[in-house]
Design an enzyme around this catalytic site. Structure first.
Site, PDB file in Angstrom:
ATOM      1  N   GLY A  53      49.661  42.412  42.994  1.00  0.00           N
ATOM      2  CA  GLY A  53      48.486  43.197  42.617  1.00  0.00           C
ATOM      3  C   GLY A  53      48.912  44.660  42.513  1.00  0.00           C
ATOM      4  N   GLN A 200      46.572  32.694  40.166  1.00  0.00           N
ATOM      5  CA  GLN A 200      45.993  33.689  41.093  1.00  0.00           C
ATOM      6  C   GLN A 200      44.475  33.555  41.179  1.00  0.00           C
ATOM      7  OE1 GLN A 200      48.303  34.431  38.762  1.00  0.00           O
ATOM      8  NE2 GLN A 200      49.571  36.166  39.349  1.00  0.00           N
ATOM      9  N   ASP A 241      46.844  46.474  35.392  1.00  0.00           N
ATOM     10  CA  ASP A 241      48.122  46.913  35.952  1.00  0.00           C
ATOM     11  C   ASP A 241      48.582  48.242  35.364  1.00  0.00           C
ATOM     12  OD1 ASP A 241      47.980  43.807  36.016  1.00  0.00           O
ATOM     13  OD2 ASP A 241      49.347  44.424  37.609  1.00  0.00           O
TER      14      ASP A 241
HETATM   15  O1  MRU Z   1      51.245  39.484  38.650  1.00  0.00           O
HETATM   16  P1  MRU Z   1      50.193  39.954  39.603  1.00  0.00           P
HETATM   17  O2  MRU Z   1      49.496  38.855  40.313  1.00  0.00           O
HETATM   18  O3  MRU Z   1      50.684  41.048  40.516  1.00  0.00           O
HETATM   19  O4  MRU Z   1      49.155  40.627  38.609  1.00  0.00           O
HETATM   20  C1  MRU Z   1      48.026  41.344  39.025  1.00  0.00           C
HETATM   21  C2  MRU Z   1      47.010  41.326  37.954  1.00  0.00           C
HETATM   22  O5  MRU Z   1      47.286  41.286  36.776  1.00  0.00           O
HETATM   23  C3  MRU Z   1      45.617  41.334  38.369  1.00  0.00           C
HETATM   24  O6  MRU Z   1      44.864  40.595  37.464  1.00  0.00           O
HETATM   25  C4  MRU Z   1      44.942  42.637  38.455  1.00  0.00           C
HETATM   26  O7  MRU Z   1      43.970  42.743  37.506  1.00  0.00           O
HETATM   27  C5  MRU Z   1      45.652  43.886  38.432  1.00  0.00           C
HETATM   28  S1  MRU Z   1      45.795  44.370  40.104  1.00  0.00           S
HETATM   29  C6  MRU Z   1      44.200  44.861  40.606  1.00  0.00           C
END
Ligand code: MRU
Length: 359
Positions: A53, A200, A241
């Protein structure tokens, strides 16, 4: 966030020489915490997605750098560990933002002060993330309240991936308004995209919403458009992200398709983010580095066996290759608005600078 009555953050200091995280690779089947004692532990936790995240990996990177300063506060070690941690995941900008903030603060100070200062700065990054998530929740609540008043019935909100308290230090970004709306007594239900390949949504978002008592249903990733056509999605809220200066949004792979379907069905599509997720150096989303992840995430799946153990199984035709981009970019024109700690704005350069004028 409370787990079985105990309050947790997603990262926490342990004394002054270690910090704790929740091992997210074990959820939802087991709740296990880990103690990290070195920057290498922090790097491993990020690359293996024990912690994940965008806002959370920023805070974990900061604590990792603080551990490095305890062992060796020299400029060389600061640069080496900063660069090593920055390499762990490429797409989320929060990691680079937090590491850059730590390095800039530490380089100004004598070596003797660096260890204590680094620990304080990492704690400040974590505390500020909690405050930003809380504020995002309050601003998003206003949007949900208005929508509920207009619809005069149960609201259906769709989310993709996990942008809850597990993706931040506490509260979450996309899920923070949902928690506050639920707590305020607004009748709502959340469509949770399972979010292949790492699931997730099915494993983390559903775990969070269930723990908080929020009504929800897990959907195959391809089902959201169908429910939008049927009028069964009132709004979409996702996290991000990285947002570029023009308002383009990088988020978990599949977000773009949800935004297209939302546009086609006049469903409002909101992106919730703290300002640490804005990359002012990139004019638009074309230059956002997209993480290419292991083909194994596509070709295999992990889950609980009927007997209780957890196992990974192959699900694809043996020998077939797989491509696995972790993120995609949703163009700003598909985004109804941003929900930030300073309020809501249009997904445009003007909208962003109205909230963050000096950035
Ligand atoms: O690959 P991850 O699980 O770290 O990705 C995180 C995301 O893309 C989430 O959907 C999120 O929207 C961003 S973090 C609040």
């Amino acid at each position: 966030m409370k787990i079985k009555g105990q309050h947790y953050r997603s990262v926490w200091p342990i004394g002054d020489d270690a910090f704790g995280i929740i091992d997210q690779t074990r959820l939802p089947h087991e709740f296990v915490t880990l103690t990290l004692r070195s920057p290498q532990d922090a790097a491993h936790a990020i690359t293996s997605m024990q912690t994940r995240g965008a806002p959370l990996i920023g805070a974990v990177g900061a604590y990792g750098l603080a551990l490095a300063m305890r062992a060796d506060p020299s400029d060389e070690n600061l640069t080496r560990i900063h660069d090593m941690l920055a390499e762990t995941r490429p797409t989320a900008i929060n990691l680079r933002w937090a590491l850059g903030r730590m390095r800039d603060a530490l380089l100004k100070r004598p070596h003797t002060d660096r260890s204590a200062l680094a620990w304080k700065e990492a704690a400040a990054i974590a505390d500020e993330d909690v405050a930003m998530s809380k504020a995002i929740g309050e601003h998003g609540l206003t949007i949900i309240r208005d929508l509920a008043a207009r619809k005069k019935r149960k609201l259906n909100i769709l989310t993709h991936c996990n942008a809850g308290w597990l993706a931040t230090v506490d509260y979450g970004t996309a899920l923070a308004p949902i928690y506050l709306a639920h707590d305020a007594g607004i009748d709502l239900h959340v469509w949770v995209d399972e979010t292949r390949p790492r699931n997730q949504g099915a494993s983390l978002t559903a775990f969070e919403l269930g723990s908080h008592g929020v009504a929800h249903t897990i959907l195959a990733d391809n089902a959201g458009g169908h429910y939008m056509q049927a009028g069964e999605v009132d709004m979409v809220i996702v996290g991000t992200d990285r947002v570029t200066a023009n308002g383009d949004v990088a988020n978990k792979i599949g977000t773009y398709l949800k935004a297209l379907a939302a546009k086609d069905n006049n469903v409002p599509f909101y992106v919730a983010l703290p300002s640490s997720t804005i990359d002012w150096t990139l004019a638009d989303g074309r230059d956002i580095p997209i993480e290419e992840r292991s083909a194994d995430e596509i070709l295999k799946m992990t889950g609980r066996l009927p007997g209780g153990g957890v196992a990974t199984v192959e699900i694809a035709a043996p020998g077939s290759p797989a491509a696995n981009p972790g993120f995609d970019v949703t163009p700003a024109r598909l985004v109804t608005g941003f929900i930030t700690e300073r309020g809501t704005c249009a997904a445009t350069p003007e909208g962003l600078s109205s909230l963050f004028p000096k950035a």
